[in-house]
Design a protein around this motif. Sequence first.
Motif, PDB file in Angstrom:
ATOM      1  N   GLU A  65       0.813  -1.211   0.000  1.00 54.89           N
ATOM      2  CA  GLU A  65       0.000   0.000   0.000  1.00 54.89           C
ATOM      3  C   GLU A  65       0.849   1.265   0.000  1.00 54.89           C
ATOM      4  OE1 GLU A  65       0.801  -1.167   4.203  1.00 54.89           O
ATOM      5  OE2 GLU A  65       0.149  -2.192   2.371  1.00 54.89           O
ATOM      6  N   GLN A  66       2.155   1.102   0.278  1.00 55.36           N
ATOM      7  CA  GLN A  66       3.044   2.254   0.332  1.00 55.36           C
ATOM      8  C   GLN A  66       4.030   2.299  -0.836  1.00 55.36           C
ATOM      9  OE1 GLN A  66       4.957   2.203   4.162  1.00 55.36           O
ATOM     10  NE2 GLN A  66       3.038   1.886   5.279  1.00 55.36           N
ATOM     11  N   MET A  67       3.929   1.315  -1.721  1.00 55.45           N
ATOM     12  CA  MET A  67       4.926   1.181  -2.786  1.00 55.45           C
ATOM     13  C   MET A  67       4.290   1.424  -4.145  1.00 55.45           C
ATOM     14  SD  MET A  67       6.663  -2.305  -1.236  1.00 55.45           S
ATOM     15  CE  MET A  67       8.116  -2.398  -2.284  1.00 55.45           C
ATOM     16  N   SER A  68       4.983   2.198  -4.962  1.00 55.68           N
ATOM     17  CA  SER A  68       4.535   2.414  -6.334  1.00 55.68           C
ATOM     18  C   SER A  68       4.819   1.155  -7.157  1.00 55.68           C
ATOM     19  CB  SER A  68       5.252   3.608  -6.948  1.00 55.68           C
ATOM     20  OG  SER A  68       6.637   3.323  -7.103  1.00 55.68           O
ATOM     21  N   SER A  69       4.332   1.145  -8.392  1.00 52.77           N
ATOM     22  CA  SER A  69       4.582  -0.009  -9.248  1.00 52.77           C
ATOM     23  C   SER A  69       6.085  -0.184  -9.486  1.00 52.77           C
ATOM     24  CB  SER A  69       3.845   0.150 -10.579  1.00 52.77           C
ATOM     25  OG  SER A  69       4.211   1.363 -11.213  1.00 52.77           O
ATOM     26  N   GLY A  70       6.817   0.931  -9.588  1.00 51.01           N
ATOM     27  CA  GLY A  70       8.267   0.860  -9.751  1.00 51.01           C
ATOM     28  C   GLY A  70       8.940   0.286  -8.516  1.00 51.01           C
ATOM     29  N   ASP A  71       8.482   0.702  -7.330  1.00 51.26           N
ATOM     30  CA  ASP A  71       9.033   0.167  -6.084  1.00 51.26           C
ATOM     31  C   ASP A  71       8.803  -1.338  -5.980  1.00 51.26           C
ATOM     32  OD1 ASP A  71       9.827   2.704  -5.336  1.00 51.26           O
ATOM     33  OD2 ASP A  71       7.953   3.105  -4.258  1.00 51.26           O
TER      34      ASP A  71
END
Length: 628
Positions: A65-71
Amino acid sequence: MNRQNFYTFLQKHILLMIGLSLLPGLAYIGLAWLNGIAMPALVWYGLMLLVSWWGWSLYKEYRPEQMSSGDLKNWYLKLMVFFYIIFALWSLIFVLYANEVESRLHYIAIFTQLGAAVVASTLLISDKRLFFPVLVILMLPLVIYFSLIGEWYGYVLSIFSLILWGVLLYASDKSYQMLQKNYYQAQHDALTGLFNRRYFVDYMDHLIKRVQYSQKFAYILLIDLDHFKTINDTLGHEIGDKVLIEVARRIKDFCGKDHLISRLGGDEFTIISEEFEYMEHCREISHTFAKKLLQRLKEPYLIERHHLYLSASIGVNGIGHKSSEARHFIKEADIAMYEAKAQGRDGIIVFNEALAKRVEYHLELERRLYFALEHNEIDLRYQPQMNSSKELVGCEVLVRWRNDKFGFVPPAEFIGIAEKTGLIIELGHYIMEESFKTLQTWDAQGIELEQFSINLSVRQFFNSDFLNQVEALAEKYLSDRTRKKVVFEVTETILIEDMYKIIAIMNKLRRIGISFSLDDFGTGYSSLSSLRQMPIDELKVDRTFVSHINKYESDKLMITTILAMAKIFNLKTVAEGVENEEQFEFLKSNGCNLFQGFYFSKALEHRAFETFYLNNREQRQIEMNEEE
């Protein structure tokens, strides 16, 4: 599989692999200690502890929930490296103890290497990028080891290892393909290949959590094709399916890889955007994107030699920090889409607070309308109808609703709600019964009217019990003479229904004395053919034409044409919305029979209408005496 669910699935394997590595590793140290060769095992175990600690940090680092698709992609790459290293360490311990023949530890090394290969082929089958390289890491040392023994049985074991390697790869690959197929079928629409509702809602839930943490924004488009049912009904479902496939292809080609596209079912599609830093930028991009997409969808379709033209209604909604539930955003986009349909289709509506309040208002109206009759909130008004001599000769019954909370609610607002919910059946029966009672009372009082007009809803007209209701009420309240005064007004929308059924119902009612008027003539579906076929007695000129007599020459021509047509078909004419002398004189000079509007009177309550009737009769009597 949903990538985020896939990552979550792999994350759980981190702790399992750490446990399967550290606990058997202690046994290695113990066995090596007993045989005086513990140092390699201790060094190996230290490396395993370091890798396990890194795996634990990867486990804790995973916060979808805290991570972008890149992360998430970067985290996954690190996870792959973790699995490669931890299985490589098992190959290392095999190499370290494979030659310990005297202590028999080489048997332990061979067994644990085979065990690690089985574990890898079992736990990692969900990802081909994991199990394929890992099996190479684990099985290749075994094949080489057996081939270096230098004895015939070593070569046999080497061949058997190759066979086992092949079996493990084959089994893992087949399991992987079966999993992928099942995941695909569970998450994709069978017809179009787009993601389905299940995947869409799951993705939305993850996206909402992510944007709430990141304070970013995204948008959702809900697309519904206009009049798609007509294609299925006229050309068949096979053509309809091919149209949906083509629509899906156009959406997919237009969106590229930056959007998630799904088919919710039927002819409804959704699109979810990438994330944006600012709400205003997100809103601006979403509307521009929707406009360009709509133009793409409206380009002609050639489906099996059928040239088809489609439009769509698109609802747009921003995804931000105001809610944590996917259904909330979907509902708002759905509201915007239906608003686009209500405004004539082929359009785009962006959800906003004003629209939300309007929808909430209509829902509350709908809820209160259920109790309107029970609470005696429905009243009738009577609009006087005058002849060319300004003599009162009839009336149109109009319905009014006065609610404790909303006050006076215009018929234009609540009649549509009543028709949509089916309440129009009960409401229409009440109006008809109260109207028949009024006509009976006035007739007994000597109030002589030539006609008494009552509006009918299309839905009410086609209700299976409608004929029985009319006959029962007429038998109860009306005489043969007063029945002939009743005029049922139907709008032109009735003409989109089964013409033969319409005529059959009308003829049955005409046999008991009731006549019919075609209301709002000239604004909808009427044709010369329908005028000739339908057993109607009267045409009502719509107020929109009457109100523009003083402004547009075209409306004057329209009115004179309607009045001329009525004469051809021997129909009486009534003009609505007459508000001044000039309109009255123009209509009168062109042969209109009856008139109603504020020029004569507004719609009146029961008692007020009686007073108006008496005053009009008295005035006419005075005028007649003066003429004599």
